[in-house]
Design a protein around this motif. Sequence first.
Motif, PDB file in Angstrom:
ATOM      1  N   UNK A 168       0.812  -1.210   0.000  1.00 34.00           N
ATOM      2  CA  UNK A 168       0.000   0.000   0.000  1.00 34.00           C
ATOM      3  C   UNK A 168       0.848   1.263   0.000  1.00 34.00           C
ATOM      4  N   UNK A 169       2.170   1.110  -0.128  1.00 34.03           N
ATOM      5  CA  UNK A 169       3.050   2.278  -0.079  1.00 34.03           C
ATOM      6  C   UNK A 169       3.216   2.817   1.322  1.00 34.03           C
ATOM      7  N   UNK A 170       3.075   1.903   2.318  1.00 32.14           N
ATOM      8  CA  UNK A 170       3.141   2.304   3.729  1.00 32.14           C
ATOM      9  C   UNK A 170       4.217   1.494   4.449  1.00 32.14           C
ATOM     10  N   UNK A 171       5.500   1.672   4.070  1.00 32.25           N
ATOM     11  CA  UNK A 171       6.562   0.885   4.731  1.00 32.25           C
ATOM     12  C   UNK A 171       6.679   1.176   6.221  1.00 32.25           C
ATOM     13  N   UNK A 172       6.293   2.373   6.650  1.00 32.51           N
ATOM     14  CA  UNK A 172       6.347   2.667   8.081  1.00 32.51           C
ATOM     15  C   UNK A 172       5.377   1.772   8.844  1.00 32.51           C
ATOM     16  N   UNK A 173       4.196   1.544   8.279  1.00 31.55           N
ATOM     17  CA  UNK A 173       3.253   0.636   8.922  1.00 31.55           C
ATOM     18  C   UNK A 173       3.752  -0.801   8.880  1.00 31.55           C
ATOM     19  N   UNK A 174       4.447  -1.156   7.793  1.00 32.39           N
ATOM     20  CA  UNK A 174       5.039  -2.495   7.735  1.00 32.39           C
ATOM     21  C   UNK A 174       6.048  -2.681   8.865  1.00 32.39           C
ATOM     22  N   UNK A 175       6.851  -1.651   9.118  1.00 34.00           N
ATOM     23  CA  UNK A 175       7.816  -1.723  10.225  1.00 34.00           C
ATOM     24  C   UNK A 175       7.083  -1.819  11.559  1.00 34.00           C
ATOM     25  N   UNK A 176       5.999  -1.073  11.721  1.00 42.32           N
ATOM     26  CA  UNK A 176       5.234  -1.114  12.972  1.00 42.32           C
ATOM     27  C   UNK A 176       4.638  -2.491  13.201  1.00 42.32           C
ATOM     28  N   UNK A 177       4.193  -3.142  12.130  1.00 40.78           N
ATOM     29  CA  UNK A 177       3.628  -4.494  12.249  1.00 40.78           C
ATOM     30  C   UNK A 177       4.687  -5.456  12.761  1.00 40.78           C
ATOM     31  N   UNK A 178       5.891  -5.395  12.177  1.00 46.62           N
ATOM     32  CA  UNK A 178       6.941  -6.324  12.595  1.00 46.62           C
ATOM     33  C   UNK A 178       7.440  -5.996  14.003  1.00 46.62           C
ATOM     34  N   UNK A 179       7.348  -4.728  14.360  1.00 43.91           N
ATOM     35  CA  UNK A 179       7.748  -4.367  15.731  1.00 43.91           C
ATOM     36  C   UNK A 179       6.739  -4.950  16.726  1.00 43.91           C
ATOM     37  N   UNK A 180       5.459  -4.888  16.400  1.00 40.79           N
ATOM     38  CA  UNK A 180       4.439  -5.470  17.273  1.00 40.79           C
ATOM     39  C   UNK A 180       4.598  -6.980  17.364  1.00 40.79           C
ATOM     40  N   UNK A 181       4.978  -7.621  16.272  1.00 42.34           N
ATOM     41  CA  UNK A 181       5.212  -9.070  16.288  1.00 42.34           C
ATOM     42  C   UNK A 181       6.412  -9.390  17.175  1.00 42.34           C
ATOM     43  N   UNK A 182       7.445  -8.567  17.074  1.00 39.47           N
ATOM     44  CA  UNK A 182       8.649  -8.795  17.891  1.00 39.47           C
ATOM     45  C   UNK A 182       8.323  -8.725  19.373  1.00 39.47           C
ATOM     46  N   UNK A 183       7.385  -7.879  19.731  1.00 37.00           N
ATOM     47  CA  UNK A 183       7.032  -7.750  21.147  1.00 37.00           C
ATOM     48  C   UNK A 183       6.358  -9.003  21.683  1.00 37.00           C
ATOM     49  N   UNK A 184       5.839  -9.855  20.809  1.00 34.20           N
ATOM     50  CA  UNK A 184       5.170 -11.074  21.274  1.00 34.20           C
ATOM     51  C   UNK A 184       6.129 -12.254  21.396  1.00 34.20           C
ATOM     52  N   UNK A 185       7.350 -12.122  20.887  1.00 32.14           N
ATOM     53  CA  UNK A 185       8.280 -13.249  20.882  1.00 32.14           C
ATOM     54  C   UNK A 185       8.948 -13.376  22.255  1.00 32.14           C
TER      55      UNK A 185
END
Length: 901
Positions: A282-299
């Motif tokens: 969607x042209x939203x790499x910042x949101x892509x980074x936020x998604x992976x950051x939220x995933x990292x918090x669950x590990x």
Amino acid sequence: MIGVGNYLIVSPSELGNYKIADSSAIVAIITAERDADHGPEAVWRLLPLLGRIGKHHGAQTGVLARILPTLHTYLVDAEAALRAAALRAWADIGASHQLPSSVADLLPALLTDTSIGVIRAVLTAARTLAWSPESKARLCAYAFGICAVIDAETQAEVLKEAMTTLDVLASSDDRLQLRAEQLILRRAADLDGYDLRGALRRQWSPEIEHSADMAALRLRQARDPRINDRFNRRDDAELCALLGCGAGLAALPAGDLVAAAVELAPDRLIGCAEFAEVAWRAGRPADAAAIMRAVADTIPGQPAYDSQRALTQLLHDAASFDVAAMNGTGVPEAALRLAAAVRAVTAHASSPEARLLRQVRGRATARSLLTGETAPADLIIQDLDLHDRGGDPADAARDRADYLAVAATRLEAESQQATITASYMRMFAGLCDVAARLLRFDAAELDADSDQASAHKTAASRRAAHLETELAKRFAADDPLASVLASAVAAVKGIKSEDISSVLASWAALPMPVLIVDGPRPFRRPDGNPAEETRAPARRADRDVAVVLASVDDQIITGPQVLRPGSVYELRIEVRPGQWPEWADRLDAELISHFTPQEAETPTFSWPRPAMPEPDDILIGRGTLILRFGLGAGRPAPPFLVGLRWRGSRDGQATTQAVDVAGHHELRLRPFDASRDFLTDFPVFDERLLALYESLHGAGYNEDHLQAFCRLFTAICRAGLKIMWDPRYKRGTSVREKEFHDDLYRRLQGEPELGGRLERGSRLAQGFLDVRHDRITAELKVERRVAVSEATAPKYMGQPTQYAAADGARLSILCVLDMSHKSSPVGVPENYMFTLQPALHGLTNPEAPSLVAVIVINGNSPTPSSWSRRKAAVQAAHRQPEGHTAPDPSSGAEAGTQSGN
């Protein structure tokens, strides 16, 4: 006859074992069940079987003629389940064979039927049968209404059928289709799971496919583990559909994407990353980074999860690197963080991680070469030896171009997935190839090699033009990724060597999403036979078209044909079949309708193949046509479809092929209707009669009485208009009432529509009838003193009213011969035809009121010359109040200043 039980348990696979004669047996069983009044159960089970037999064997002569009358009977049955079963069976046959448009005539009733079973059957028929434009428009509006209001929670199946039907009916009109898709999408939001998946599985217009509402529904499907089954289905259909929403993805809340990813964390990391790709797409790499950051918090912070943490960090830093490049700030720092993430993943690399590493290095290498800046070694494509050959700028440009060409090849090789994001990355790889050619153009100019410079510039321009074309084919103009790529490609036009460095640096800021979603895999058969994999399905051959002209008793049919019931007519059809197929032995024709042979006797025709067939051959057939059925007053003429079929054998197998018909493809035949067919020789008078009859059609009168009334009143009017100017009734003659009765009765006996069914002098209601036809009474009077008008006629209406009541009829006729003195000229006959509603004893608002139709026959008229030089009364002119209209002629008020003139 096979027992009813055998038919109830027949399966579709066994249908071919049944003889065609079994259709007659089933019809006989259904008739017996109806006559015995055993209830709808058996018939409900047998009607679909008739539909299947008609579908599979309807090409054989006579099969549809046996089946359709029974189905049509149940289309108007009192039992809703039988109406629905009959309509579904009719639609089943119509999917394979042309049928008469009988169902279209029943649409007014079918579209107001509130039974769920009938509604579903109507929706099925709407998308299966052939319809006229008017009927198709009505059905489309019907499907719109059902789709808009049906409750999705309790009637999900009906809603889905309404959606499918609406999709089919609106497909031929772009504006209508857009409205239909908007409604379908809105109602699809009320569905869930497999129902929602079924509703979304259709061809959508780009405007709807790329909408925010569509993206939201696609995300729901991608999050549903029942639909997006990552274990048993590996085609990523839901994720590919989500990625295909284009501009609609821009409106997806970041929180929804984060929630979708976190639902799968920490064990299904690739699944989490798929939603990061959606944001990136969607042209939203910042949101892509936020998604992976939220995933990292669950590990969990345990050594067993080190590889998951490393891979999550890699994707987070890759997205952050894109953000930095797009913003033009913090690029070196972001590159260093990404390089560290690459080193961490390399220590745990397995097959999936290796593929992601190749993608990250390829993107970082391309970005470094486009900007001309050095990237950390860990971000450079492995086995690509970047080195600087010295200070010559031309050599440096050529080396950079060579490396960029290699990076473009690697990017394209790593972007072969069948997804829209991968397609973008292949386009980006093409842009890198254009950049390499621009760098070679720059190097050639530095070497003052004008020929090479021109060649490389031309190559770059043509490659860019090709990219523009491919982008327009594959992406919408507002696509979040392709739109910026298109702007980059447009910069190649007219580019100068001094602008190349800045243009390529701007290209480095374009988003480069990492591809996670694999998309559909190519299917391979176990035997690996490529011929079987690529073989296209056989295309249905276009049907031949024959021109048919039909005539009745040598009169060409130009519209609904009116025939007298029980009369024998000759039907002649002329067929121009065109070129005969090589395998065809004969051409058969039949009239297909919903009437039984006892109701309509129609011919069949068969022409053998000529010895030397020519394309302009004309085949002529003649046969007997007899109609024995009746129709209600004003009912439309029912259809008789002209069915043509080639018959013969091909490769030793009996073959039948339908032929499309042009010209008279469907005949409309009906019996004579006394309420609307030929009336008198006075067109305006006929209009008054027809208006009267039309007003009676929906007034609740007995159908038989109404038809008899129309026949008798029309015949009396026709005879009366002739009597009016008969010399025996002119001024100065003496006409006794009995002579008038005898003359009128004699004239009525010659009226063919009355069929000789006349009686007079019969005792009824304590009196003696003047004229009666099929329980409709006509009272005949002669008035010699006062002009007969709507004001004076009521003194006669009690007698016909009482006679009619004794016969159980509400309609009666009063015919008055006005032999009074004529002080003014007689007007046109429509002035002397009107109706009276008599008061009934003890009733002020009767539930079943009586009606008397009055026709005044003006006799005792002088010769026209007698009015010469004689003063006659003049109709007074007077102004009407504003908004007031003149009296309706149908009121029966006479013209003239003197009553009765």
